[in-house]
Design an enzyme around this catalytic site. Structure first.
Site, PDB file in Angstrom:
ATOM      1  N   ASN A  34       0.876  -0.953  -0.092  1.00  0.00           N
ATOM      2  CA  ASN A  34      -0.080   0.134   0.054  1.00  0.00           C
ATOM      3  C   ASN A  34       0.901   1.197  -0.026  1.00  0.00           C
ATOM      4  OD1 ASN A  34      -1.984  -1.794   0.645  1.00  0.00           O
ATOM      5  ND2 ASN A  34      -2.933  -0.449   1.924  1.00  0.00           N
TER       6      ASN A  34
HETATM    7 CA    CA Z   1      -7.362  -2.675   3.569  1.00  0.00          CA
END
Ligand code: CA
Ligand code: CTP
Length: 223
Positions: A34
């Protein structure tokens, strides 16, 4: 000074903070991750230490410097992060700021995958453990205050409240990370604090100030 009169209202309190991204290897040179600088989580760890807490910071890969007085444990994957958090328990509060990758590939390739003329690689994804939800539903030794973060790109408060209910944490700190806000990777943050029975919109401020305010709130709550 804090209202109670002590400059160290969290003295004797143990806190675990997760921060940064996780990296889930695909092969020796590639990973799933991420976007996360780790800044907000590191600021929170530092702010809690300044209030006297004993802080363990479980950090995914980031270039952030370890705040003074904080014990840092470096990890790479979600599984490692969960193991490090469990090892650091028990704690009075756990604050999950990390942007944990939701998925990993079922088996990491031992050798670098090569491009071929036969088409694209077949990656099978499996879901990672949910560290925050796991702590929130502990039946014995659950931390008194479990806090999650929710990075959303629309309907921030609504999504965050639903997330709080689903994960069974006590508080959620929510923010809008859609591109236009410049929050992701930036030095400022604008958050909403969502508790059992209240919602507060905090003014946009430096991530250090947001961290200090959250640390004060935690100190107040833990008494
Ligand atoms: Ca997530
Ligand atoms: N979290 C966690 N472990 C995971 C995923 C998320 O501990 N495997 C924590 C994050 O640190 C954060 C909170 O859960 O505190 C919310 O993360 P978020 O990614 O917003 O929630 P998800 O349930 O993964 O939902 P989404 O589909 O929006 O990604």
């Amino acid at each position: 000074f804090f209202a109670g009169g002590s400059a160290y209202p969290l003295k004797g309190r143990k806190v675990i903070v997760t921060a940064g991204p996780t990296h889930e290897p695909i092969d020796p040179v590639r990973y799933i991750a991420n976007r996360s600088s780790g800044k907000q989580g590191f600021e929170i760890a530092g702010a809690l230490a300044r209030l006297g807490a004993d802080v363990v910071l479980v950090a995914g890969p980031t270039i952030e410097h370890t705040p003074d007085g904080v014990t840092r444990v470096d990890v790479e994957t979600a599984w490692q992060m969960q193991a490090a958090v469990r090892k650091a328990l028990p704690a009075d509060t756990v604050i999950c700021v990390a942007a944990v990758a939701d998925w990993r590939v079922d088996a990491e390739a031992e050798q670098k995958m090569k491009k071929t003329r036969d088409g694209l690689p077949n990656l099978t994804l499996v879901e990672n453990p949910d560290i925050l939800a796991g702590i929130s539903i502990m039946t014995t030794g659950r931390p008194e205050l479990v806090i999650g973060f929710a990075a959303e790109t629309e309907n921030v408060v609504e999504h965050a409240r639903a997330k709080r209910d689903r994960k069974k944490c006590d508080w959620i700190v929510a923010n809008d990370v859609s591109g236009a806000t410049g929050i992701m990777g930036g030095t400022e943050n604008q958050v909403y604090l969502i508790t059992e029975d209240s919602e507060e919109a905090w003014p946009r401020a430096g991530k250090d100030l947001v961290a200090a305010k959250l640390a004060d709130k935690i100190a107040e709550r833990l008494g």
